[in-house]
Write an enzyme that holds these catalytic residues in place. Structure first.
Site, PDB file in Angstrom:
ATOM      1  N   ASP A 103       0.679   2.501   3.803  1.00  0.00           N
ATOM      2  CA  ASP A 103      -0.189   3.588   3.336  1.00  0.00           C
ATOM      3  C   ASP A 103       0.616   4.882   3.244  1.00  0.00           C
ATOM      4  O   ASP A 103       0.148   5.972   3.619  1.00  0.00           O
ATOM      5  CB  ASP A 103      -1.410   3.764   4.241  1.00  0.00           C
ATOM      6  CG  ASP A 103      -2.501   4.625   3.597  1.00  0.00           C
ATOM      7  OD1 ASP A 103      -2.370   4.977   2.413  1.00  0.00           O
ATOM      8  OD2 ASP A 103      -3.491   4.949   4.289  1.00  0.00           O
ATOM      9  N   ASN A 124      -4.675   5.835  -7.289  1.00  0.00           N
ATOM     10  CA  ASN A 124      -5.268   7.179  -7.288  1.00  0.00           C
ATOM     11  C   ASN A 124      -4.273   8.238  -7.754  1.00  0.00           C
ATOM     12  O   ASN A 124      -3.946   9.187  -7.063  1.00  0.00           O
ATOM     13  CB  ASN A 124      -5.847   7.526  -5.913  1.00  0.00           C
ATOM     14  CG  ASN A 124      -4.832   7.461  -4.787  1.00  0.00           C
ATOM     15  OD1 ASN A 124      -3.775   6.852  -4.917  1.00  0.00           O
ATOM     16  ND2 ASN A 124      -5.149   8.093  -3.673  1.00  0.00           N
ATOM     17  N   GLY A 141      -3.191  12.061   5.239  1.00  0.00           N
ATOM     18  CA  GLY A 141      -2.122  11.158   4.820  1.00  0.00           C
ATOM     19  C   GLY A 141      -0.808  11.458   5.512  1.00  0.00           C
ATOM     20  O   GLY A 141      -0.548  12.586   5.930  1.00  0.00           O
ATOM     21  N   HIS A 166       0.839  -1.207   0.000  1.00  0.00           N
ATOM     22  CA  HIS A 166       0.000   0.000   0.000  1.00  0.00           C
ATOM     23  C   HIS A 166       0.873   1.256   0.000  1.00  0.00           C
ATOM     24  O   HIS A 166       1.159   1.829   1.048  1.00  0.00           O
ATOM     25  CB  HIS A 166      -0.885  -0.042   1.249  1.00  0.00           C
ATOM     26  CG  HIS A 166      -2.023   0.902   1.234  1.00  0.00           C
ATOM     27  ND1 HIS A 166      -3.226   0.614   1.844  1.00  0.00           N
ATOM     28  CD2 HIS A 166      -2.177   2.136   0.705  1.00  0.00           C
ATOM     29  CE1 HIS A 166      -4.054   1.635   1.696  1.00  0.00           C
ATOM     30  NE2 HIS A 166      -3.436   2.576   1.000  1.00  0.00           N
TER      31      HIS A 166
END
Length: 426
Positions: free
Chosen positions: A305, A91, A324, A57
């Site tokens: 992430d 994305n 984020g 990720h």
């Protein structure tokens, strides 16, 4: 760089405590006895040699947001963190929702990557949640996509999610879901719903907004007989759903981020946007639940992430700033601090959670392999005793939204080798 004769790493201990030399030659691990007399040597006495880490990720931002990150800078950060493979999320701009887009990212990885770059395809066109993307064409493309995710957005339509799961089953793909019921936790939700969200006046994100989607998706996976992967598990309720699904034999895997293992809701009190993330930082009871789940295998993997943002996207009021955090460079440090140094996890289990299992979930055949003769030379050398205060300004990433800046953490990574080549050396 290593010389043409390769590199002989001497005196390292493996995760299981065994000791031995490793000879990296022509991209594989060769018999140390075959190393020529003048081969370059690296004394690894006191260090651990582990298989290169694999991240399921990673947001590399290229194409479209090269001001925040590029394939080159993001994979350099990965190499500093001990990773030899990352999965690049979809994305981007344009979204990775076609075979051509997937091949473009894969080509960037081959040309500019400091580790292997596996492409994650979008589940839906444009991440809009209305129509399936080119799932089969991406799978059949040169990128060989096997993981699909609209991460950052939830595939909220149950029928569409069922169709996606059914479709990818044909080529052993997996749908990686961002579990967020947007009716319970809408786009403005940015703080775990608790006394903290009320005290700070921030829109709340209840833990059940995650777990209700997890519960729906594992049942859809059972219906389709397909694989589903739960991204960034952050709540105790989600852990219980995943435990139930695994007992039932459903093909579900799950990941937890380093920040959801270490950082908690009270950090938001200063409105520091480094601590804004989706799903949000949770309270201590949720941290304890995900730590326990990672230790016992309910949660299968650690995934970063890694979400770099340019300063202009973070320098806003908390509820407006983009969510984020950076994660690649300190991921191993956090897991060592929270799980290994506390006795919750040993080194062989860490290898399972951060290398072997993520490679299996992502169907990456050349990663997560044991350090044995004939295997790919993807290796990270680790000093289990080293510590340092994190200097956020020293990151290889183009962005600086590092939530660990100023923290005293383990500083384990000494060197990383991908396909036998050094990609990072302290």
């Amino acid at each position: 760089m290593t010389n043409r004769g390769g590199l002989l790493i001497t005196g390292a201990a493996l995760a299981d405590g065994a000791r031995g030399d490793l000879y990296l030659a022509d991209g594989v691990l060769a018999d140390p006895a075959s190393a020529p007399a003048g081969v370059e040597r690296l004394d690894a006495d006191g260090l651990l040699a582990l298989p290169g880490l694999v991240d399921l990720h990673t947001h590399l931002r290229q194409p479209g947001r090269e001001d925040a990150e590029t394939v080159s800078s993001g994979t350099a950060a990965a190499a500093r963190g001990g990773f030899t493979c990352v999965h690049a999320m979809a994305n981007t701009d344009p979204v990775t929702d076609t075979a051509e887009a997937a091949e473009y990212v894969a080509d960037l990885g081959e040309r500019e990557g400091h580790c292997e770059v596996r492409v994650v395809g979008a589940v839906t066109k444009g991440l809009e949640g209305e129509e399936l993307a080119e799932l089969g064409l991406m799978a059949d493309s040169a990128a060989g996509v096997r993981v699909y995710s609209d991460d950052g957005r939830c595939v909220g339509d149950s029928l569409l999610m069922r169709r996606a799961l059914t479709y990818v089953k044909a080529f052993d793909g997996v749908i990686a879901q961002h579990s967020q019921d947007t009716r319970l936790a809408g786009p403005s939700a940015c703080c775990h719903e608790s006394e903290w969200s009320g005290r700070l006046g921030l829109p709340g994100w209840p833990s059940q907004a995650e777990s209700v989607i997890v519960a729906r998706d594992v049942q859809l996976a059972e219906l389709a007989g397909a694989r589903v992967h739960v991204c960034h598990v952050s709540t105790a309720e989600s852990v219980e759903v995943i435990r139930w699904a695994k007992r039932r034999g459903i093909q579900v895997t799950a990941e937890v981020t380093p920040h959801h293992l270490l950082l908690d809701t009270p950090l938001v009190a200063g409105y520091d946007t480094r601590f804004k993330v989706n799903p949000p930082l949770r309270t201590s009871e949720h941290l304890e639940a995900v730590r326990e789940a990672l230790a016992d295998g309910t949660i299968d993997a650690v995934a970063t992430d890694h979400a770099p943002h340019a300063s202009q996207d973070k320098d806003h009021p908390f509820d407006v700033a983009l969510p984020g955090m950076l994660g690649l460079e300190q991921a191993l440090a956090v897991v060592v601090e929270v799980m290994v140094n506390t006795g919750r996890m040993d080194w062989p289990t860490l290898v399972e959670r951060m290398s072997a299992t993520p490679a299996r979930i992502g169907r990456v055949s050349g990663q997560g392999r044991p350090l044995a003769v004939g295997e790919p030379a993807n290796v990270v050398l680790v000093d289990p005793a080293a510590r340092a205060v994190v200097d956020a300004s020293a990151s290889a990433s183009r962005s600086r939204n590092n939530p660990y800046g100023g923290r005293d953490l383990p500083d384990p990574v000494v060197a990383t080798f991908w396909r036998g080549r050094p990609t990072y050396r302290r």
